[in-house]
Design an enzyme around this catalytic site. Structure first.
Site: not given
Ligand code: NAI
Length: 485
Positions: A190, A242-243, A263, A297, A394
């Site tokens: 996804k 996100s964490t 990750e 990240c 972050e």
């Molecule tokens: P997010 O963790 O909400 O989204 C990442 C992925 O997870 C997307 O595909 C999203 O649709 C999916 N997702 C969202 N809620 C979910 C759930 N309950 N169960 C399973 N999958 C789910 O991150 P978001 O809101 O885009 O960004 C928020 C913060 O997260 C950013 O400001 C950044 O600090 C961090 N982040 C870290 C990343 C990394 O590479 N470690 C990448 C993106 C964001």
């Protein structure tokens, strides 16, 4: 806010935009389930926009829970056949995918930039070549798994559910799919809601490569589709994001016996010692935090400078920041592109405002930002206290906070004083010091005299709240197999 005027440039580059014609988009992209592009049954259709212009690029089908279940069923139906295929044959499919990514690399780079806002230089030189390199590398491993696992008996986990974020949409899809397929699993992937397009072009590539139906299923969708996927009947989940969401997934999977790798975020320290080549270090700092809008990240968002050179490094860094080109991501000379979404821009604004309220000194480059789209000027914070939110949380934007240290021991202590532990950088001309410091840093990756360099043969992953499990290289294969006791 203390803003210093952008130094007048003596000359500038002429615009050099990449041609959009080289990447014709379809009006609509559907779900890729069981080898076919299909409309959602209980999902929706949404517009995906260019964050640099807010222009609608295409309509994209978003999966509902029933669609996710169908994709998992398709992957389940394909699992036994894929696992039974001779490993050499599986490897050939991966090679084919890698070659097709290369053939469509220009198109993929343009679409990555249009959908995500990152500079074309990054998409073209980093994201797309590395995505192909991951498929090439894991293609080679497919029939050599006994070497990767030192002869231990192993079998594929079965069906894997993979959820990826928006900062490296194609590359993260490659990181997830290539090792899963090489080890004989089938997959449901996804992509993130704001950047689904390159993953759906990858679905076209997978179709063209002739993979058996259902081996790879790609369903765009929002967090609810991700939540449905990780709670479905899959045998392993791989998540990057996100964490907060990572922790939620960990709780949901606890006690189920399903495999999980996470990750998550980071607050990586970039440490510059007084004996470093300072101009080189400044270029590394720029690359580590600004070239991808800080949407990385492992971005070097905490800059730790040895006190004796701190002033000089800040002066050089600021001079370099003032010359960063912020603007049209499709322009080949652009250094800093658009922020990925309005939500992400709001998060950056919120944390930066907190930094100012808490008393840190903000310096933002006074560059002209386009009126449409989501933008944030390269920013540094001085006088940052270790407990300030900008030093702890972050930011995921082009924002670096600067603190100083006196001794290597203090640098290590400050760097490790974080809930995260994804990456770090060490800049010094003294090789022994570099290795000594690196060995004490609680970070999954430590770069020495460079930053943000990736290779498909190297393991990547975090300590503490940055997650667990490794991706890349032979280490990235293990989470996708079960070992016989
Ligand atoms: P997010 O963790 O909400 O989204 C990442 C992925 O997870 C997307 O595909 C999203 O649709 C999916 N997702 C969202 N809620 C979910 C759930 N309950 N169960 C399973 N999958 C789910 O991150 P978001 O809101 O885009 O960004 C928020 C913060 O997260 C950013 O400001 C950044 O600090 C961090 N982040 C870290 C990343 C990394 O590479 N470690 C990448 C993106 C964001």
């Amino acid at each position: 806010m203390a803003t210093v005027e952008r130094a007048a440039l003596k000359w500038d580059y002429a615009p050099a935009p990449e041609s959009r014609d080289a990447a014709p988009l379809k009006p609509r992209y559907d779900l890729f389930i069981g080898g076919k592009f299909v409309a959602p049954t209980d999902g929706t259709v949404v517009s995906t926009v260019n964050p640099a212009t807010e222009e609608v690029l295409a309509e994209v089908a978003f999966a509902g829970p029933g669609d996710v279940a169908r994709a998992v069923e398709a992957a389940r139906a394909a699992a036994a056949g894929w696992a039974a295929l001779p490993a050499l044959e599986r490897g050939k499919y991966l090679f084919r995918i890698a070659r097709l990514i290369q053939e469509r690399s220009r198109e993929l780079a343009i679409v990555e930039t249009l959908d995500g806002g990152k500079p074309i230089r990054e998409s073209r030189d980093v994201d797309v070549p590395l995505a192909a390199a991951h498929f090439f590398s894991y293609a080679g491993w497919a029939d050599k798994l006994s070497y990767a696992f030192a002869g231990r008996a192993h079998e594929p986990r079965g069906v894997v559910g993979q959820v990826v974020p928006w900062n490296f949409p194609l590359l993260m899809a490659a990181w997830k799919l290539a090792p899963a397929l090489a080890t004989g699993n089938t997959a449901v992937l996804k992509p993130a809601e704001t950047t689904p397009l390159t993953a759906l072009i990858l679905a076209e590539i997978i179709e063209e490569a002739g993979l058996p139906d259902g081996v790879v299923n790609i369903v765009a969708g929002d967090g609810s589709a991700g939540a449905a996927l990780v709670r479905s009947d899959v045998d392993k989940v791989a998540f990057t994001g996100s964490t907060a969401v990572g922790k939620e997934i960990q709780r949901a999977l606890a006690g189920t016996g399903r495999g999980l790798t996470l990750e998550l975020g980071g607050k990586s320290a970039n440490i510059v010692f007084e004996d470093a080549a300072l101009d080189q270090a400044v270029e590394g700092i720029i690359e580590g935090i600004f070239f991808n809008q800080g949407h990385v990240c492992c971005a070097g968002s905490r800059l730790l400078l040895q006190e004796s050179v701190a002033e000089e490094v800040v002066r050089k860094l600021w001079a370099r920041m003032e010359r960063l080109r912020v603007g049209d991501p499709l322009d080949k000379n652009t250094d800093v592109g658009a922020i990925n979404s309005a939500e992400q821009l709001a998060r950056i604004n919120d944390l930066v405002a907190a930094g100012e309220r808490e008393g840190a000194t903000r310096r933002s480059v006074a560059c002209e930002l386009p009126e449409q789209g989501y933008w944030f000027a390269p920013t540094l914070f001085l006088d940052v206290a270790p407990a300030n939110r900008i030093a702890v949380e972050e930011i995921f934007g082009p924002v670096v906070s600067v603190t100083t240290f006196r001794s290597p021991a203090e640098a290590v202590e400050r760097a490790n004083n974080s809930a995260y532990g994804l990456a770090a950088g060490v800049w010094t001309d003294n090789g022994a010091k570099a290795f000594e410091v690196a060995s004490k840093l609680r970070a999954g990756v430590v770069w020495q005299n460079t930053y943000n360099k990736f290779d498909p043969t190297a393991a990547f992953g975090g300590f503490k709240e940055s997650g667990f499990g490794r991706e890349g290289g032979p280490a990235g294969l293990a989470p996708y197999v079960r070992f016989a006791s």
